[in-house]
Design an enzyme around this catalytic site. Structure first.
Site, short mmCIF file in Angstrom:
data_model
loop_
_atom_site.label_atom_id
_atom_site.label_comp_id
_atom_site.label_asym_id
_atom_site.label_seq_id
_atom_site.Cartn_x
_atom_site.Cartn_y
_atom_site.Cartn_z
N CYS A 308 0.82 -1.21 0.00
CA CYS A 308 0.00 0.00 0.00
C CYS A 308 0.86 1.27 0.00
CB CYS A 308 -0.93 0.03 1.21
SG CYS A 308 -0.04 -0.10 2.77
N ARG A 338 9.44 -9.65 0.85
CA ARG A 338 10.03 -9.42 2.16
C ARG A 338 11.33 -10.19 2.24
NH1 ARG A 338 5.10 -8.65 6.42
NH2 ARG A 338 4.20 -7.04 5.10
N GLU A 340 13.34 -12.29 4.13
CA GLU A 340 13.29 -13.15 5.31
C GLU A 340 14.67 -13.77 5.47
OE1 GLU A 340 10.71 -13.40 7.20
OE2 GLU A 340 8.96 -12.86 5.99
N ARG A 349 5.82 -18.78 4.96
CA ARG A 349 6.71 -17.62 5.03
C ARG A 349 7.53 -17.59 3.74
NH1 ARG A 349 7.77 -14.16 8.91
NH2 ARG A 349 6.44 -15.29 10.35
N GLU A 357 -4.29 -6.03 -1.89
CA GLU A 357 -4.15 -4.95 -0.92
C GLU A 357 -5.34 -4.00 -1.06
OE1 GLU A 357 -2.10 -4.82 1.45
OE2 GLU A 357 -2.24 -2.74 2.16
N ASP A 418 -6.09 -8.77 13.25
CA ASP A 418 -5.57 -9.87 12.44
C ASP A 418 -6.60 -10.99 12.36
OD1 ASP A 418 -3.15 -8.70 12.00
OD2 ASP A 418 -1.95 -10.15 13.13
N GLU A 436 -1.62 -16.24 10.63
CA GLU A 436 -2.24 -14.97 10.24
C GLU A 436 -2.45 -14.99 8.73
OE1 GLU A 436 -0.06 -11.23 10.01
OE2 GLU A 436 -1.86 -10.73 8.88
N ASN A 439 -5.31 -9.01 7.62
CA ASN A 439 -5.46 -8.00 8.67
C ASN A 439 -6.21 -6.80 8.11
OD1 ASN A 439 -3.54 -6.12 7.42
ND2 ASN A 439 -2.08 -7.76 7.87
N CYS A 465 -5.81 0.25 5.73
CA CYS A 465 -5.47 -0.72 4.70
C CYS A 465 -5.74 -2.12 5.22
CB CYS A 465 -4.02 -0.60 4.26
SG CYS A 465 -2.85 -1.15 5.49
N ARG A 472 -1.07 -18.20 1.87
CA ARG A 472 -1.50 -18.68 3.18
C ARG A 472 -2.96 -19.12 3.18
NH1 ARG A 472 1.25 -14.92 7.90
NH2 ARG A 472 3.41 -15.52 7.45
#
Lengths: 509, 509
Positions: A308, A338, A340, A349, A357, A418, A436, A439, A465, A472
């Site tokens: 976002c 991301r 990681e 993950r 989004e 979440d 999760e 959210n 947002c 997931r």
């Protein structure tokens, strides 16, 4: 836990003149400073004792040396800027002489108080401390004087002194679906690899082969048709190369620079600039990343992390009108990324993942209402359409943590909720970690400030947002209902006519 | 244009021993070399004169110095590797002494011929030349000896000598739609910005606001439903961070490194590693790219350029079986990226754009048939569904140019066909540049070689790919039919019920 009782400043600086001053003029200027500096440096302050004072000065033929002290009010960098301007006008009018430059010899901030912790600060020559004070000696040029760096160093000092250990994480269940019987008890990532529905490409980066791709598109369709569109959101494509400046505005550049991927451009688009690199790759059959790095500019972009980031930038420097109703957009035009750390194995993950989004802007009431309705939609879809065991949890707002904000004023509205799904293979529902899968946040007016957005009548504007991780969602479905399409919930199967066949190689899957 | 008549090599190197040799053993070794080296260094060669010879050698207590010459056959680096192995076995068996290292003092390649052009080469100490020869002195270590670097330097030398000016571009029209009347004559990019259907984010990177986003999704739907799916393609998600090694295999790392974007990871994911950077960003409000660069690893990935880069990698090191039928996948899971030089204004040329990438693998006959059918589908969609004036053109294969291949053996099958649309605002159809909106290629067996793919019964396997630019499809529609949905072709409007409303700010659009 009293800490800072008083803050004061001391500076020693030189104003360099464009032409030498004759003796007579030097005396005139000395008198001018004695007479006028006091008023000039306390103008606009409420508490005169906190304002700047010229403690000492000396006028030479081509420069003026000044010693300035202050409390919190007009700090030496402001005082120097004011003096430079006023002296420049004074000398310019009469003699055509200007002040060419400010040189800072010393700049010291004194924090009086107790219980200080040892910290690092940028632009510092030296930090000394005893029980009652910390003295920070800065290394500044004119540029930092005019861009208020000392003010932000004070702010950073106070922030670092107040830093609370991040142990006080919020995690409060606000809603739960019914408990449900579970027919499946296996880690779906292992099975996905075994069946070849996914194929590893690199650390946390996968091919999604036809059956998995079809499940991803089905989840996308469900979120679009059951969550985004019924709540009035319209599709847009957000940029996927995010300028560092936009990352800075959102706080991520100083909040989580260690978790993002960065994008570098070639120094030149001319092939001949790369000739030696190209030749060396050809003759060694190696990729030579270090040599390549030498051909690249410092990073221009980061890859989308929250996805976002560019939404708020749409309004940056613009004026919005909340009478036109809230603004509601969603983006599903590509991956989020991301960085990681190593050892990623499953699909929960990932370094690269897909998300729809959902972003909104409006009055506080509108934004809270939009978020509440989104929460209802998520809960219904996860509970009914996907028949998952799910709960809604109020959590520490991740978007604040991303900007390094660890505490905020008390609000009546939860900042982040979440949605968590129970995964049977991870163990008992009471003790295992739930996944999760989405959210929904309210940012209050934070981003409107950070991105410099104005409202037509200066009314308060909030943003929010809502994100999710499609991989997931697929993992949640498989972990609870297994791999046999016949066992998948009826409501889900309405969206997926038939699972496509996978490709087959002799040696794979 | 005769060039290279003869290639020969000379090298001087030292084999370092793990322990000293006594005099008697030194003499034995000298005799062994005199007796055996000749046979050893010509083994497996057809033309004995081209094989390596030991011109001179000397055995010291802890090393052997060798001078080796050769023609094209067993080159000095191979000769040295053979000698090291044989001497190591000889000494190891009898005395427990090994050869620890090869040190290369000199390595020279002599190209005899004429009309040489001046070129640069990697790993060179010196290049000298006269009318009849070029002598290349190399700077090599043991690593380059074992990884055959000298062979690839010879190849690169020959390539660079033969380089043809790229003027001989193919551009031959193979098919044309009818000429069509044109109701619109304006550059749609200007109008798109004016209406706010797009909003600039950065150089060649745009927001697609709701009306433009809807047009993009419509084009996507048309390509999926009228081109990909009817031709038997199934959706997969291809990775969007491409390892440099995959870029190397496809040839792009040495063909067009100057046109790609690169992705760097943080050196550490530990926030404390970034503390000084974070603090400095906070107090300066600047993005500080140079400081950031210091915290990053050399690039790990490039961003997708051709988008099909990872397709061939699926099969890398695997065995395929063409009896299972061709493999047909398409990917529409995100942006492609090209580093374009400055001055981008419209939406025809972008740093980030959307594409549905269609990829196929099979027997030569299958791949040619798949491509032909795709061409039919593209032509029908562009001509009938979108009612555009379009032509199919055989062009210089861009996928070869991307790997720096400028010429290839003559083939009966065109390597690449482009689809070009006439844009009225650019001028007369006979003289103006038409817009390439897609292409369909056959790669012959090139990628199967470069990615090291095997077939079960060693039958020939070909690949192909077909890309398009969705933004260009939208621009083509608007440039020909204008901005009024009523004027858009009926077949197109079947896919787009209603254009969504745009968002409105006080100050924008």
């Amino acid at each position: 836990m009293e800490k800072v009782r008083r803050i004061s400043f001391r500076a020693r600086a030189t104003l360099k003149l464009s032409k030498p001053l004759e003796e007579e003029k030097r005396n005139e200027l000395s008198n001018w400073i004695k007479l006028r500096a006091g008023e000039l440096l306390s103008k606009g302050t409420r508490i005169k004792e906190e304002a700047a004072k010229v403690e000492n000065f000396e006028v030479f033929d081509n420069k003026i040396i000044l010693e300035i002290s202050s409390g919190r009010s007009v700090r030496p960098h402001d005082a120097l800027a004011r003096l430079r301007k006023a002296i420049g006008e004074e000398l310019g009018k009469k003699l055509g002489i200007g002040v060419r430059e400010i040189q800072i010899e010393d700049y010291e901030i004194i924090f009086e108080g107790s219980n200080f912790r040892k910290i690092n600060l940028p632009f510092t020559k030296e930090i000394t401390s005893n029980e009652n004070e910390v003295r920070v000696k800065l290394n500044l040029t004119e540029k930092e004087i005019y861009s208020q760096v000392p003010d932000r160093i004070v702010k950073l000092f106070l922030e670092k002194q107040q830093e609370v250990p991040t142990g006080k994480e919020i995690h409060e269940v606000r809603w739960s679906s019914q408990q449900k019987p579970h027919k499946y008890n296996v880690d779906p990532s292992l099975e996905l690899v075994k069946r070849g529905w996914v194929k590893r490409f690199d650390q946390g980066i996968w091919y999604y082969m036809p059956p998995f791709a079809a499940l991803m598109r089905t989840m996308e369709k469900i979120i679009v048709e059951e969550i985004a569109v019924p709540n009035g959101f319209v599709e847009a494509y957000f940029p996927k190369l995010i300028t560092l400046e936009v990352m800075r505005k959102k706080g991520q550049l100083y909040g989580i620079p260690n978790e993002m991927f960065y994008v570098c451009e070639p120094i030149s688009r001319d092939a001949s600039y790369f000739e030696d690199y190209m030749d060396k790759v050809k003759v060694t059959n190696e990729t030579l990343p270090t040599e390549l790095l030498g051909k690249l500019k410092p990073p221009t972009y980061a890859l989308p992390y929250a996805q976002c980031e560019p939404f708020y930038e749409i309004f940056s420097g613009e004026i919005v009108d909340v009478d036109q109703g809230p603004i509601k957009l969603f983006d599903r035009s590509g991956f989020s990324f991301r960085y990681e750390s190593g050892g990623l194995t499953g699909l929960e993950r990932l370094n690269a993942f897909n998300r729809i989004e959902i972003t909104y802007l409006g009055t506080p009431e509108q934004v809270v209402e939009i978020r509440d309705k989104l929460v209802d939609s998520y809960q219904r879809v996860l509970d009914k359409t996907l028949d998952l065991e799910v709960r809604t949890v109020e959590v520490t707002p991740v978007w604040m943590a991303h900007a390094g904000v660890t505490s905020d004023v008390q609000r009546s509205v939860p900042a982040t909720l979440d949605f968590e799904v129970y995964l049977p293979y991870r163990g008992e529902r009471e003790t295992s970690e739930w996944l999760e899968v989405g959210n929904a946040s309210v940012h209050f007016d934070k981003y409107m400030q950070w991105y410099n957005v104005k409202e037509k009548k200066e009314r308060e504007v909030w943003t929010g947002c809502s994100g999710n991780g499609l991989e997931r969602w697929v993992v949640s479905l498989l972990a609870n209902h297994g791999f046999n399409p016949e066992d998948w919930p009826k409501e889900f199967r309405k969206y997926l006519e038939k699972l496509p066949e996978n490709i087959k190689l002799v040696t794979w899957p």
